[in-house]
Design a protein around this motif. Structure first.
Motif, PDB file in Angstrom:
ATOM      1  N   GLN A  51       7.158  22.038  13.980  1.00 40.77           N
ATOM      2  CA  GLN A  51       7.586  20.897  14.787  1.00 40.77           C
ATOM      3  C   GLN A  51       6.592  19.742  14.674  1.00 40.77           C
ATOM      4  N   GLN A  55       7.547  15.998  13.417  1.00 38.30           N
ATOM      5  CA  GLN A  55       7.347  14.811  14.253  1.00 38.30           C
ATOM      6  C   GLN A  55       6.279  13.864  13.704  1.00 38.30           C
ATOM      7  N   ASN A  56       5.642  14.245  12.601  1.00 38.74           N
ATOM      8  CA  ASN A  56       4.568  13.420  12.046  1.00 38.74           C
ATOM      9  C   ASN A  56       4.784  13.111  10.563  1.00 38.74           C
TER      10      ASN A  56
END
Length: 157
Positions: A51, A55-56
């Motif tokens: 995750q 998200q990065n």
């Protein structure tokens, strides 16, 4: 006579279902292994790692501090799916009692394909019985012997 036949038929069905469920529940080391895998703190840690990457912009955590901050923020969202009480538990192997070795930054992008075809991002330091759990950023984990471990983590301990 019809009533007795019907009773006998239901009796056979009941026995068949009972023995079928009994055999299904008791068969196969795979189901026990799956349970152990799901209960391991490495599974939720690997999911959270994936995750973080998602998200990065595809980048792994640069260091432990950044990943721990992310885990503290996101772990409560998955707590109901896994058996852990504190965030700290996620970072410790219940089998050898040592912190998982987690790869950060560029080190996480290297290595041959591991579980689910992506490189290993975390693993047990010692494991148990000559076997260790390894995890990929895809959330897949696998218990491997020492020979396979050396293939998956060439520069490992």
């Amino acid at each position: 006579m019809k009533r007795e036949a019907r009773f006998l038929c239901f009796g056979y069905i009941f026995l068949g279902v009972t023995f079928g469920l009994w055999g299904w529940a008791g068969c196969g080391g795979g189901s026990r292994e799956s349970l152990q895998r799901e209960q391991s703190s490495l599974k939720p840690l690997a999911i959270l790692y994936g995750q973080y990457i998602g998200q990065n912009r595809g980048q792994p955590p640069p260091n432990e501090e950044a990943f721990r901050k992310f885990v503290e923020q996101e772990a409560p969202k998955i707590k109901g799916q896994f058996a852990f009480s504190t965030v700290e538990e996620l970072f410790i192997s219940p089998r050898d009692g040592k912190p998982y070795k987690i790869l950060y930054g560029e080190a996480a992008k290297k290595g041959p394909p591991g579980p689910a075809g992506s490189p290993v991002i975390a693993y047990e330091q010692e494991g148990r019985g000559g076997r260790r759990w390894v995890a990929s950023a895809m959330g897949a984990i696998e218990e491997v012997d020492e020979a396979r471990f050396k293939q998956l983590v060439p520069g490992g301990p």
